[in-house]
Design a protein around this motif. Structure first.
Motif, mmCIF file in Angstrom:
data_model
loop_
_atom_site.group_PDB
_atom_site.id
_atom_site.type_symbol
_atom_site.label_atom_id
_atom_site.label_comp_id
_atom_site.label_asym_id
_atom_site.label_seq_id
_atom_site.Cartn_x
_atom_site.Cartn_y
_atom_site.Cartn_z
ATOM 1 N N ALA A 170 0.913 -1.165 -0.047
ATOM 2 C CA ALA A 170 -0.039 -0.078 0.044
ATOM 3 C C ALA A 170 0.998 1.287 -0.017
ATOM 4 N N GLU A 171 1.944 1.238 0.577
ATOM 5 C CA GLU A 171 2.954 2.228 0.773
ATOM 6 C C GLU A 171 3.556 2.645 -0.517
ATOM 7 N N ASP A 172 3.495 1.927 -1.430
ATOM 8 C CA ASP A 172 3.766 2.326 -2.835
ATOM 9 C C ASP A 172 3.067 3.038 -3.860
ATOM 10 N N GLY A 173 1.647 3.212 -3.409
ATOM 11 C CA GLY A 173 0.810 3.607 -4.275
ATOM 12 C C GLY A 173 0.970 5.047 -4.725
ATOM 13 N N ALA A 174 1.650 5.713 -3.853
ATOM 14 C CA ALA A 174 1.804 7.281 -4.526
ATOM 15 C C ALA A 174 3.087 7.391 -5.187
ATOM 16 N N SER A 175 4.087 6.439 -5.132
ATOM 17 C CA SER A 175 5.311 6.355 -6.114
ATOM 18 C C SER A 175 4.753 5.765 -7.371
ATOM 19 N N ILE A 176 4.136 4.873 -7.451
ATOM 20 C CA ILE A 176 3.398 4.172 -8.744
ATOM 21 C C ILE A 176 2.678 5.570 -9.271
ATOM 22 N N TRP A 177 1.741 5.732 -8.891
ATOM 23 C CA TRP A 177 1.002 7.163 -9.161
ATOM 24 C C TRP A 177 1.915 8.137 -9.962
ATOM 25 N N GLU A 178 2.934 8.466 -9.329
ATOM 26 C CA GLU A 178 4.166 9.281 -9.938
ATOM 27 C C GLU A 178 4.723 8.739 -11.105
ATOM 28 N N LEU A 179 5.193 7.289 -11.276
ATOM 29 C CA LEU A 179 5.863 6.613 -11.972
ATOM 30 C C LEU A 179 4.741 6.791 -13.363
ATOM 31 N N ILE A 180 3.545 6.281 -13.148
ATOM 32 C CA ILE A 180 2.592 6.538 -14.309
ATOM 33 C C ILE A 180 2.443 7.789 -14.986
ATOM 34 N N GLY A 181 2.344 8.691 -14.021
ATOM 35 C CA GLY A 181 2.477 10.395 -14.561
ATOM 36 C C GLY A 181 3.582 10.587 -15.485
ATOM 37 N N ALA A 182 4.737 9.786 -15.058
ATOM 38 C CA ALA A 182 5.884 10.638 -15.727
ATOM 39 C C ALA A 182 6.026 9.560 -17.231
ATOM 40 N N CYS A 183 5.205 8.484 -17.262
ATOM 41 C CA CYS A 183 5.250 7.711 -18.594
ATOM 42 C C CYS A 183 4.005 8.160 -19.422
ATOM 43 N N LYS A 184 4.047 9.389 -19.942
ATOM 44 C CA LYS A 184 3.004 9.768 -21.014
ATOM 45 C C LYS A 184 3.181 8.870 -22.236
ATOM 46 N N PRO A 185 2.161 8.722 -22.831
ATOM 47 C CA PRO A 185 0.695 9.316 -22.936
ATOM 48 C C PRO A 185 -0.214 8.354 -21.886
ATOM 49 N N LEU A 186 0.282 7.473 -20.917
ATOM 50 C CA LEU A 186 -0.465 6.665 -20.223
ATOM 51 C C LEU A 186 -1.566 7.322 -19.635
ATOM 52 N N ASP A 187 -2.850 6.481 -19.425
ATOM 53 C CA ASP A 187 -3.962 7.101 -18.885
ATOM 54 C C ASP A 187 -3.504 7.074 -17.286
ATOM 55 N N GLU A 188 -3.761 8.398 -16.733
ATOM 56 C CA GLU A 188 -3.786 8.672 -15.112
ATOM 57 C C GLU A 188 -4.781 8.104 -14.595
ATOM 58 N N ASN A 189 -4.573 6.964 -13.431
ATOM 59 C CA ASN A 189 -5.823 6.941 -12.741
ATOM 60 C C ASN A 189 -5.419 7.651 -11.572
ATOM 61 N N SER A 190 -6.574 7.732 -10.603
ATOM 62 C CA SER A 190 -6.267 8.361 -9.498
ATOM 63 C C SER A 190 -5.285 7.719 -8.333
ATOM 64 N N MET A 191 -4.484 8.688 -7.578
ATOM 65 C CA MET A 191 -3.613 8.053 -6.628
ATOM 66 C C MET A 191 -4.449 6.822 -5.898
ATOM 67 N N TYR A 192 -5.620 7.150 -5.613
ATOM 68 C CA TYR A 192 -6.149 6.313 -4.599
ATOM 69 C C TYR A 192 -6.691 5.004 -5.426
ATOM 70 N N CYS A 193 -6.754 4.884 -6.732
ATOM 71 C CA CYS A 193 -6.837 3.516 -7.571
ATOM 72 C C CYS A 193 -5.322 3.077 -7.380
ATOM 73 N N ASN A 194 -4.475 3.657 -7.621
ATOM 74 C CA ASN A 194 -3.050 2.875 -7.708
ATOM 75 C C ASN A 194 -2.909 2.412 -6.162
ATOM 76 N N LEU A 195 -3.350 2.883 -5.155
ATOM 77 C CA LEU A 195 -3.173 2.517 -3.699
ATOM 78 C C LEU A 195 -4.048 1.234 -3.499
ATOM 79 N N ILE A 196 -5.337 1.156 -4.117
ATOM 80 C CA ILE A 196 -6.048 -0.127 -3.946
ATOM 81 C C ILE A 196 -5.503 -1.073 -4.670
ATOM 82 N N GLN A 197 -4.704 -0.684 -5.865
ATOM 83 C CA GLN A 197 -4.185 -2.060 -6.835
ATOM 84 C C GLN A 197 -2.883 -2.416 -5.996
ATOM 85 N N CYS A 198 -2.290 -1.875 -5.316
ATOM 86 C CA CYS A 198 -1.061 -2.207 -4.296
ATOM 87 C C CYS A 198 -1.585 -3.016 -3.219
#
Length: 176
Positions: A18-46
């Motif tokens: 769960a603690e990785d959610g925010a850093s994964i969200w940042e990684l996805i945001g840096a990988c344009k043009p990937l669709d960005e989900n909410s940070m909460y979505c990435n937290l739930i995935q983790c």
């Protein structure tokens, strides 16, 4: 070439926490043009889907991510939701290696098909999944699935369902 080989070995793969959610969200945001989900979505995935997601780290920093899950209604199908690879880790074959690692997990023991959706113009994703299918000596089929007008009100390109029919698991073991 030697630098790439040594960096390739330095990559660590693990289940996210769960603690990785925010850093994964940042990684996805840096990988344009990937669709960005909410940070909460990435937290739930983790947290909820950690057994079928994978995080790749290089020097302790996230450089690769795949989210996916075994379909609730079909235990033989693994759906890849999203693939992200940092610019720092490109050229290491990281995405394909993450897919292989995921399919080796106990949670994917009965999986015989990998699926994902890709828009027609996403050359990088097509190349990844074709390369993965070739490496597994597997068939890749695709057809329009989520259509622009029907499912996205014309706001997103049609997503094609890609299905890779995997050979038995011994082929995956050999590919590693």
């Amino acid at each position: 070439m030697h630098q790439i080989k040594s960096r390739r070995k330095d990559v660590q793969f693990r289940k996210p926490e769960a603690e990785d959610g925010a850093s994964i969200w940042e990684l996805i945001g840096a990988c344009k043009p990937l669709d960005e989900n909410s940070m909460y979505c990435n937290l739930i995935q983790c947290d909820h889907f950690r057994d079928t997601c994978i995080l790749a780290e290089l020097d302790g920093a996230p450089v690769g991510w795949i989210s996916g899950y075994v379909l609730p209604s079909d235990a033989e199908s693994f759906f890849v939701w999203q693939v992200a690879v940092s610019e720092k880790a490109r050229g290491l074959g990281l995405a394909k290696r993450m897919l292989e690692q995921l399919l080796k997990r106990d949670e994917c023991q009965g999986v015989t098909r990998m699926q994902t959706t890709i828009t027609k113009d996403n050359d990088a994703s097509w190349a990844l999944f074709r390369s993965f299918a070739d490496a597994q000596d597997a068939e890749l089929d695709h057809e329009a699935h989520f259509e622009s007008d029907t499912h996205f009100q014309g706001e997103h390109d049609t997503e094609h369902m890609v299905t890779i029919s995997l050979p038995d698991s011994s082929a995956l073991d050999a590919a590693a």
